[in-house]
Design a protein around this motif. Structure first.
Motif: not given
Length: 110
Positions: A42-45, A73-77, A97-103, A106-108
């Motif tokens: 599980r990775v957030v960029v 897992g997943d990779l989120r930006i 690659l759905v862009p989340y507003r905050t890290v 994304a990891g919530h």
């Protein structure tokens, strides 16, 4: 390319800076691959400090997403700037690659 790295418990955050291009994308992709091999799937960029992305940068993100998902897992930006969001939209990659507003957002739900 220099990028920060933070262990958030249930996921890892990678934070590249500057231009995500032919020169800087391979180290980011290699680090995502290393994390996945280590079981950190599980990775957030965090793209908050990326001011430009090209096809190589997109390729690194998509390749990292593929590696993470193949390992369960997943990779989120997160925090993508205007140029990055425009490129994602033009290439229709904003669908995968759905862009989340905050890290944190994304990891919530991990």
């Amino acid at each position: 390319m220099e990028f920060g790295e933070q262990d958030a418990g249930t996921y890892m955050t990678l934070a590249p800076e500057g231009r995500l291009n032919l020169i800087s994308a391979p180290p980011l992709k290699a680090r995502v691959d290393d994390l996945v091999r280590e079981g950190r799937t599980r990775v957030v960029v965090d793209l908050g400090a990326v001011d430009h992305i090209d096809s190589s940068g997109l390729g690194a993100l998509v390749g990292g997403l593929k590696a993470a998902r193949q390992a369960g897992g997943d990779l989120r930006i997160a925090r993508a700037g205007e140029q990055v969001r425009a490129v994602l939209k033009l290439t229709n990659l904003d669908r995968i690659l759905v862009p989340y507003r905050t890290v944190e957002e994304a990891g919530h739900d991990w």
